[in-house]
Design a protein around this motif. Structure first.
Motif, short mmCIF file in Angstrom:
data_model
loop_
_atom_site.label_atom_id
_atom_site.label_comp_id
_atom_site.label_asym_id
_atom_site.label_seq_id
_atom_site.Cartn_x
_atom_site.Cartn_y
_atom_site.Cartn_z
N ARG A 214 40.18 15.97 21.44
CA ARG A 214 39.40 15.39 20.34
C ARG A 214 38.91 16.44 19.35
NH1 ARG A 214 41.44 10.79 20.75
NH2 ARG A 214 40.92 9.58 22.59
N LEU A 215 38.84 17.70 19.76
CA LEU A 215 38.35 18.74 18.87
C LEU A 215 39.46 19.39 18.05
CD1 LEU A 215 35.66 20.40 21.17
CD2 LEU A 215 35.30 18.82 19.28
N LEU A 216 40.69 18.92 18.23
CA LEU A 216 41.78 19.42 17.40
C LEU A 216 41.63 18.87 15.98
CD1 LEU A 216 44.77 18.87 19.86
CD2 LEU A 216 43.81 21.08 19.16
N PRO A 217 41.70 19.72 14.96
CA PRO A 217 41.52 19.23 13.58
C PRO A 217 42.49 18.12 13.21
CG PRO A 217 41.38 21.62 13.64
CD PRO A 217 41.83 21.19 15.01
N ASP A 218 43.75 18.21 13.65
CA ASP A 218 44.71 17.17 13.27
C ASP A 218 44.47 15.86 14.00
OD1 ASP A 218 45.59 18.04 15.76
OD2 ASP A 218 47.71 17.77 15.27
N VAL A 219 43.58 15.88 15.01
CA VAL A 219 43.22 14.64 15.72
C VAL A 219 41.98 14.01 15.11
CG1 VAL A 219 42.42 13.67 17.91
CG2 VAL A 219 44.33 15.27 17.89
N TYR A 220 40.89 14.78 14.96
CA TYR A 220 39.67 14.15 14.48
C TYR A 220 39.73 13.79 13.00
CZ TYR A 220 37.83 18.70 12.75
OH TYR A 220 37.63 19.89 12.10
N THR A 221 40.49 14.55 12.20
CA THR A 221 40.57 14.18 10.79
C THR A 221 41.38 12.90 10.58
OG1 THR A 221 42.48 15.66 10.52
CG2 THR A 221 40.31 16.53 9.95
N ARG A 222 42.33 12.62 11.46
CA ARG A 222 43.10 11.39 11.35
C ARG A 222 42.39 10.22 12.01
NH1 ARG A 222 48.07 12.55 9.26
NH2 ARG A 222 48.92 14.64 9.61
N SER A 223 41.22 10.49 12.62
CA SER A 223 40.41 9.43 13.23
C SER A 223 39.24 9.05 12.34
CB SER A 223 39.90 9.90 14.60
OG SER A 223 40.96 10.22 15.45
N ALA A 224 39.35 9.32 11.05
CA ALA A 224 38.32 8.99 10.06
C ALA A 224 37.03 9.76 10.29
CB ALA A 224 38.04 7.48 10.04
N LEU A 225 37.12 10.95 10.91
CA LEU A 225 35.95 11.80 11.11
C LEU A 225 36.07 13.01 10.18
CD1 LEU A 225 35.66 11.80 15.01
CD2 LEU A 225 34.33 10.45 13.38
N ALA A 226 34.99 13.30 9.47
CA ALA A 226 35.00 14.42 8.53
C ALA A 226 34.75 15.75 9.22
CB ALA A 226 33.95 14.19 7.45
N SER A 227 34.22 15.72 10.45
CA SER A 227 33.91 16.95 11.17
C SER A 227 34.17 16.72 12.65
CB SER A 227 32.45 17.36 10.94
OG SER A 227 31.57 16.34 11.37
N PRO A 228 34.25 17.79 13.45
CA PRO A 228 34.50 17.61 14.88
C PRO A 228 33.41 16.76 15.54
CG PRO A 228 34.77 19.91 14.25
CD PRO A 228 34.15 19.21 13.08
N PRO A 229 33.78 15.87 16.45
CA PRO A 229 32.76 15.05 17.11
C PRO A 229 31.94 15.90 18.08
CG PRO A 229 34.90 14.67 18.11
CD PRO A 229 35.14 15.55 16.91
N PRO A 230 30.67 15.57 18.30
CA PRO A 230 29.87 16.31 19.27
C PRO A 230 30.47 16.20 20.67
CG PRO A 230 28.49 14.90 17.89
CD PRO A 230 29.90 14.51 17.61
N VAL A 231 30.37 17.28 21.42
CA VAL A 231 30.90 17.28 22.79
C VAL A 231 30.25 16.18 23.61
CG1 VAL A 231 30.97 18.61 24.94
CG2 VAL A 231 31.54 19.71 22.77
#
Length: 371
Positions: A214-231
């Motif tokens: 989930r902390l991979l940039p190509d994963v969270y940015t394609r999940s409509a998240l502008a920044s990495p999700p909190p652990v």
């Protein structure tokens, strides 16, 4: 209505009776279990002989019952009605089972027996409130005929000094007998496999690898998240995944390499529409497992289960126009492109991302062509 009578309640293989002085040793043993400590704040903690004796003595002033073995009368757990309202004729029902006695259906039998007792004596609605990360308790509620109603924020003040959300299940006296209906069934045998990949429900132990994914940039940015999700959010997602499945909100699964059992990615069935029998599939793969056809295999497995076991008729999935790998996965799995949605999703830094929508319809369910 009159107060509930003080009497022994009998169920299928269980007896519910008031605590007795002789239960102290069994209560001490039960309270040593970390799950009891975590999920049952009504029991003493720490619990030695003195605390157990005091808890039993105080039980006379509250509607507290223990689950006893009908043959030996030994304490196996507890079941109680509390927050009783004589005005609304409602109450909450709670239960717990000592670790050595779990897996025998005792909590379900006790919940059913005490529910029937309460309805016979004039109550019209009962609730069960349980932690979102306690799927075992949620299964008991469903098996006892309680229907999922939603999540309540900050209801419970825990021993850790924090407020915790609780998931609410309810049963009315007028509800039909038997287990509550479910939107999403369990996987037969707990897994889906084609011999190369396996799918199973996401569990808390998956959290380290899911964090990495989930902390991979190509994963969270394609999940409509502008920044990495909190652990913490990722860990909570793993801890509550089975509960959300039981609630019918979403089925979230780990994609495993069939040979090693290692987690290769995740796949979800979400957005369930019971009126239209439609669901939405999404998936992500760790970099070292990409390009092996695992995502396509996982999509095929989940789609077959959704159609044959979950009763869905139509599945949709979306991907960014430039995500050629994901588009290839869907097309190999039989999905057909249906449309192009401009600025459908949020992207990084205030941008918007277009979406290409695909759909797969259960065999034999395609609409006839227009004439």
């Amino acid at each position: 209505m009159q107060p509930l009578p003080d009497e022994t309640v009998r169920g299928d293989g269980v007896v519910l009776r008031p605590p007795r002085a002789g239960d102290a040793a069994d209560l001490v043993d039960a309270c040593a279990d970390p799950l009891i400590e975590r999920f049952v704040p009504s029991l003493p903690s720490p619990c030695g002989d003195a605390e157990a004796t005091a808890w039993i003595a105080a039980a006379a002033g509250r509607p507290e019952l223990v689950i006893a073995d009908p043959d030996t009368d030994r304490l196996l757990g507890g079941c109680r009605l509390y927050h009783l309202s004589t005005l609304d004729r409602t109450a909450e029902l709670g239960y717990w089972v000592a670790a050595p006695a779990r897996g025998r259906g005792l909590a379900t039998a006790a919940a059913r027996a005490l529910t029937d007792f309460a309805f016979r004596h004039g109550l019209g609605r009962l609730e069960i409130l349980t932690r979102p990360d306690n799927p075992a308790s949620q299964r008991v509620a469903l098996a006892a005929g309680y229907r999922w109603e939603g999540r309540r924020r900050g209801v419970e003040y825990g021993r850790d000094g924090r407020r915790h959300d609780l998931v609410a299940f309810a049963r009315l006296a007028t509800d039909p007998p038997g287990p509550a209906p479910r939107v999403l069934p369990d996987l037969a045998g707990g897994r889906l496999t084609d011999g190369v990949v396996e799918l199973r429900a996401l569990i808390p132990a998956d959290a380290p690898e899911v964090r990495r994914l989930r902390l991979l940039p190509d994963v969270y940015t394609r999940s409509a998240l502008a920044s990495p999700p909190p652990v913490e959010m990722i860990d909570e997602r793993c801890a509550e995944a089975v509960g959300r499945w039981l609630a019918g909100e979403r089925a979230e699964l780990a994609i495993l390499d069939g040979a090693t059992g290692r987690l290769a990615g995740t796949i979800q069935l979400a957005g369930i529409e019971t009126v239209t029998d439609q669901g939405m599939i999404g998936y992500d793969m760790l970099p070292e497992w990409r390009g092996r056809g695992y995502a396509t295999r996982a999509v095929r497995l989940l789609a077959r289960w959704a159609f044959e076991q979950a009763g869905l008729v139509r599945l949709i999935a979306g991907t960014a126009p430039d995500n050629t790998a994901s588009r290839a996965v869907l097309e190999r799995a039989g999905f057909v492109r249906e449309g192009y949605e401009r600025a459908r999703l949020r992207g990084p830094d205030g941008t918007r991302i277009d979406n290409v929508q695909y759909a797969l319809v259960a065999s034999g369910r395609d609409s006839p062509p227009l004439r």
